[in-house]
Design a protein around this motif. Structure first.
Motif, PDB file in Angstrom:
ATOM      1  N   ASN A 150      -2.284  24.054  40.894  1.00 15.49           N
ATOM      2  CA  ASN A 150      -2.542  25.446  41.288  1.00 15.49           C
ATOM      3  C   ASN A 150      -3.450  25.511  42.507  1.00 15.49           C
ATOM      4  OD1 ASN A 150      -1.429  25.666  38.569  1.00 15.49           O
ATOM      5  ND2 ASN A 150      -1.958  27.825  38.747  1.00 15.49           N
ATOM      6  N   ALA A 183      -5.598  27.240  45.503  1.00 11.10           N
ATOM      7  CA  ALA A 183      -6.423  28.442  45.693  1.00 11.10           C
ATOM      8  C   ALA A 183      -7.462  28.141  46.767  1.00 11.10           C
ATOM      9  CB  ALA A 183      -7.082  28.854  44.379  1.00 11.10           C
ATOM     10  N   GLN A 206      -5.270  33.305  51.951  1.00 13.63           N
ATOM     11  CA  GLN A 206      -4.044  33.884  51.402  1.00 13.63           C
ATOM     12  C   GLN A 206      -3.830  35.262  52.027  1.00 13.63           C
ATOM     13  OE1 GLN A 206      -0.931  34.412  50.266  1.00 13.63           O
ATOM     14  NE2 GLN A 206      -1.414  33.031  48.579  1.00 13.63           N
ATOM     15  N   HIS A 234      -1.398  34.693  42.429  1.00 16.39           N
ATOM     16  CA  HIS A 234      -2.253  33.613  41.954  1.00 16.39           C
ATOM     17  C   HIS A 234      -3.462  34.188  41.217  1.00 16.39           C
ATOM     18  CE1 HIS A 234       0.106  30.978  44.497  1.00 16.39           C
ATOM     19  NE2 HIS A 234      -0.147  31.753  45.532  1.00 16.39           N
ATOM     20  N   TYR A 236      -6.827  23.524  39.266  1.00 15.63           N
ATOM     21  CA  TYR A 236      -6.897  24.252  40.535  1.00 15.63           C
ATOM     22  C   TYR A 236      -7.354  23.318  41.647  1.00 15.63           C
ATOM     23  CZ  TYR A 236      -6.360  28.343  37.624  1.00 15.63           C
ATOM     24  OH  TYR A 236      -5.868  29.256  36.729  1.00 15.63           O
TER      25      TYR A 236
END
Length: 345
Positions: free
Chosen positions: A171, A173, A183, A190, A224
């Motif tokens: 994941n 981020a 982003q 997310h 993450y």
């Protein structure tokens, strides 16, 4: 020799961070993106060509105009619930378009590719952490479409001189700490992005999809990884291929899992905002726990992550989202210039 690379989906979240690092490392970069979810403003280096991978003729033209030494392939659809509702779209945009790209590589003699894959290919693994040898049994069309891409790449490599590195992301981020990139998709789903939106009062609250998973607090657990560390892994992978090494499949994660509740709590603490949390049913295709076994990438590529910390990921995401919020009025009033863009005809 000048190293010219093609980056598909380079205007997107992960792709743009990689493009930035490629440019800073001295590569000549060409980005090919339809900008359906990516943003031209995110391309900080090289040339941006607006085009779609389904347009084989346009893509072939780009290959003919440039002499690429390698391709980094990010362009894809990646929303799990959306893939369940619209599987044909996912096989078209992910699998078919990868086939189009490989045909161009074959026709023009490009024999190095780095592919953006996903931990979703593992499905609901029986053991954790998952390693590259864990059986691939995806449980949703997104994961199956990406695994199909892996098969295409591997089968073509067996029949040619193509060498590849397939990176299976966990994941992703965070944002670039200098505030240049993050982003940019308006409807990003997310968890950390959505939770930061709630902390900044852009959403009324956060939904927890499922509280009855077989995990300590009943919510799903994920590994993450900070987008900057992931971007660095791509440059390490490219250098690995350039040195003539053999093809590899590598997990990209930290080997540390956090539950949905834990992530929400950290965002609340770091932001100082107590936003509403709504518990609801599980979403189709969501596994309970997926944590990376990522020893192989560290050993093989010498990858050294710098942001292996949930708080760092949350801090940089919050800073980026706050910066974007502050720019909203300015951008709507004055707009942004978009240099070095070539529009598909």
């Amino acid at each position: 020799m000048n190293k010219k690379v093609l980056v598909t989906g380079g205007a997107g979240y992960i792709g743009s961070h990689v493009v930035c690092k490629l440019g800073e490392a001295g590569y000549d970069v060409v980005v090919y993106d339809n900008c359906s979810t990516g943003s031209p403003q995110a391309v900080l280096h090289g040339e941006l060509i607006i085009g779609d991978l389904k347009d084989s003729e346009r893509l072939s033209q780009v290959f003919r105009q440039h002499q690429f030494t390698a391709v980094l392939h990010f362009a894809a659809s990646l929303n799990v619930p959306e893939s369940v509702a619209h599987p044909l779209d996912y096989y078209a945009n992910n699998t078919r378009n990868t086939l189009n790209l490989l045909r161009c590589c074959s026709n023009m003699g490009v024999n190095q590719i780095i592919f953006s894959s996903t931990a979703a290919v593992y499905g609901q693994p029986e053991t954790s952490p998952v390693t590259e040898s864990t059986p691939t049994e995806p449980i949703n069309p997104y994961g199956r479409s990406k695994l199909s891409c892996e098969w295409l790449i591997r089968d073509y490599a067996k029949a040619s001189d193509l060498r590849y590195v397939i990176l299976r992301y966990f994941n992703v981020a965070g944002a670039e700490p200098g505030g240049r990139l993050g982003q940019m998709a308006k409807e990003a789903s997310h968890l950390i992005r959505v939770t930061c939106d709630a902390a900044l009062k852009r959403k009324l609250g956060v939904k927890i999809f499922g509280t009855d998973f077989p995990t300590p607090d009943g919510t799903a657990i994920r590994d993450y990884i900070h987008v900057e560390d992931l971007a660095a892994a791509h440059l390490d992978a490219l250098a690995y291929l350039e040195q003539g090494n053999e093809s590899q499949i590598l997990n990209c994660g930290y080997g540390q899992g956090y539950s949905v509740r834990e992530v929400i709590e950290r965002v609340k603490v770091i932001s100082g905002v107590d936003f509403p949390v709504i518990e609801t049913e599980r979403r189709p295709g969501d596994p309970a726990c997926v944590i990376a076994g990522a020893d192989k990438i560290r050993k093989l590529l010498g990858w050294q992550p710098k942001y292996n910390d949930l708080d760092q990921i949350v801090y940089t995401t919050l800073a980026w989202e706050k910066h974007q919020q502050d720019l909203m009025v300015t951008s709507s009033t004055y707009g942004f210039g978009v240099p070095n863009v070539v529009w598909a005809s």
